[in-house]
Write an enzyme that holds these catalytic residues in place. Structure first.
Site, PDB file in Angstrom:
ATOM      1  CE  LYS A   9      -3.884  -2.266   2.294  1.00  0.00           C
ATOM      2  NZ  LYS A   9      -4.600  -2.046   3.418  1.00  0.00           N
ATOM      3  CE1 TYR A  49      -9.138  -3.542   0.821  1.00  0.00           C
ATOM      4  CE2 TYR A  49      -8.217  -0.810  -0.626  1.00  0.00           C
ATOM      5  CZ  TYR A  49      -8.350  -2.253   1.012  1.00  0.00           C
ATOM      6  OH  TYR A  49      -6.807  -2.782   0.938  1.00  0.00           O
ATOM      7  CG  ASN A 112      -3.224  -2.536   7.239  1.00  0.00           C
ATOM      8  OD1 ASN A 112      -2.987  -2.205   5.828  1.00  0.00           O
ATOM      9  ND2 ASN A 112      -4.206  -3.619   7.303  1.00  0.00           N
ATOM     10  CG  HIS A 115      -4.795  -6.063  -0.284  1.00  0.00           C
ATOM     11  ND1 HIS A 115      -6.239  -6.526   0.447  1.00  0.00           N
ATOM     12  CD2 HIS A 115      -4.526  -7.092  -1.685  1.00  0.00           C
ATOM     13  CE1 HIS A 115      -7.145  -7.546   0.041  1.00  0.00           C
ATOM     14  NE2 HIS A 115      -5.600  -7.894  -1.189  1.00  0.00           N
ATOM     15  CD  GLU A 126      -9.169  -8.941  -3.395  1.00  0.00           C
ATOM     16  OE1 GLU A 126      -7.677  -8.907  -3.196  1.00  0.00           O
ATOM     17  OE2 GLU A 126      -9.404  -8.796  -2.834  1.00  0.00           O
TER      18      GLU A 126
HETATM   19  P1  IDP Z   1      -7.093  -6.734   5.551  1.00  0.00           P
HETATM   20  O1  IDP Z   1      -6.444  -6.129   4.496  1.00  0.00           O
HETATM   21  O2  IDP Z   1      -6.605  -7.921   6.305  1.00  0.00           O
HETATM   22  O3  IDP Z   1      -7.824  -8.127   4.452  1.00  0.00           O
HETATM   23  P2  IDP Z   1     -10.009  -6.127   5.871  1.00  0.00           P
HETATM   24  O4  IDP Z   1     -10.967  -6.000   7.159  1.00  0.00           O
HETATM   25  O5  IDP Z   1     -10.665  -6.338   4.473  1.00  0.00           O
HETATM   26  O6  IDP Z   1      -8.616  -6.749   6.072  1.00  0.00           O
HETATM   27  O7  IDP Z   1      -9.985  -5.020   5.945  1.00  0.00           O
HETATM   28  C1  IDP Z   1      -9.371  -3.844   4.575  1.00  0.00           C
HETATM   29  C2  IDP Z   1      -8.491  -2.587   4.764  1.00  0.00           C
HETATM   30  O8  IDP Z   1      -9.519  -1.679   5.570  1.00  0.00           O
HETATM   31  C3  IDP Z   1      -8.037  -3.046   6.177  1.00  0.00           C
HETATM   32  O9  IDP Z   1      -6.329  -3.848   5.261  1.00  0.00           O
HETATM   33  C4  IDP Z   1      -7.490  -1.230   6.167  1.00  0.00           C
HETATM   34  O10 IDP Z   1      -6.243  -1.029   5.920  1.00  0.00           O
HETATM   35  C5  IDP Z   1      -8.917  -0.777   6.252  1.00  0.00           C
HETATM   36  N1  IDP Z   1      -9.860  -1.313   8.163  1.00  0.00           N
HETATM   37  C6  IDP Z   1     -10.100  -2.519   7.677  1.00  0.00           C
HETATM   38  N2  IDP Z   1     -10.946  -2.360   8.964  1.00  0.00           N
HETATM   39  C7  IDP Z   1     -10.329  -1.067   9.346  1.00  0.00           C
HETATM   40  C8  IDP Z   1     -10.752  -0.254  10.966  1.00  0.00           C
HETATM   41  O11 IDP Z   1     -11.297  -0.407  11.347  1.00  0.00           O
HETATM   42  N3  IDP Z   1     -10.585   1.729  10.681  1.00  0.00           N
HETATM   43  C9  IDP Z   1      -9.244   1.726   9.244  1.00  0.00           C
HETATM   44  N4  IDP Z   1      -8.815   0.634   8.943  1.00  0.00           N
HETATM   45  C10 IDP Z   1     -10.007  -0.027   8.869  1.00  0.00           C
HETATM   46 MG    MG Z   2      -9.404  -8.153   3.181  1.00  0.00          MG
END
Ligand code: IDP
Ligand code: MG
Length: 150
Positions: A9, A49, A112, A115, A126
């Site tokens: 990212k 997303y 984080n 992805h 994707e």
């Molecule tokens: P993942 O990336 O581990 O698959 P997902 O639940 O699919 O996690 O969420 C996609 C992305 O959205 C996460 O990697 C993170 O960057 C963001 N995200 C998820 N939950 C939150 C939140 O509660 N606050 C802010 N950003 C979030």
């Molecule tokens: Mg995800």
């Protein structure tokens, strides 16, 4: 051979972690089948997303993911979807185990670094969003006969 979609990212690119992420993928034995740096268009990010459209963090997530260059890749190997999720670590870096990318380099769910697709079905969806079939390269790595028993 299973394929998965992986992204470094914009925060990972800005923090100079592209090589670190690739190093962890390659040394595990996973194969890079496609690789590109670009700034993802808003429509593409929204499609990527789409499962999160109704979430409160959706707009900030799309703003962030389109804010600068990211690195997109297709990664191939046996069980690559679950192996890549393990390499990345838990979504919330505070919960991510040390030794994972998020557990070693991140502190905030919204920043984080990486992805990876969460299932083989998501991976197909994707990969098709981010790459043309002709951009995904099929080849053998010289160590493959030693990575897998069969
Ligand atoms: P993942 O990336 O581990 O698959 P997902 O639940 O699919 O996690 O969420 C996609 C992305 O959205 C996460 O990697 C993170 O960057 C963001 N995200 C998820 N939950 C939150 C939140 O509660 N606050 C802010 N950003 C979030
Ligand atoms: Mg995800």
């Amino acid at each position: 051979m299973e394929r998965t979609y992986v992204m470094v990212k914009p925060d990972g690119v800005q923090r100079g972690l592209v090589g670190e992420v690739l190093r962890r993928i390659e040394r595990r034995g996973l194969k890079i089948a496609a690789l590109r740096m670009n700034t993802i268009a808003r429509e593409v990010a929204e499609k990527h997303y789409s499962e999160h459209t109704e979430k409160p963090f959706f707009k900030s997530l799309i703003d962030f993911i389109t804010s600068g260059p990211s690195v997109s890749m297709v990664i191939e190997g046996q069980n690559s979807v679950s192996v890549m999720r393990e390499i990345n670590g838990a979504t919330n870096p505070i919960k991510a185990a040390t030794g994972t990318i998020r557990g070693d380099f991140a502190l905030d769910t919204g920043r984080n670094i990486v992805h990876a697709s969460d299932s083989p079905e998501s991976a197909k969806r994707e990969i098709a969003i981010h790459f043309k079939e002709s951009e995904v390269v099929g080849y053998s790595r010289i160590d493959e006969t030693w990575l897998y028993e069969n």
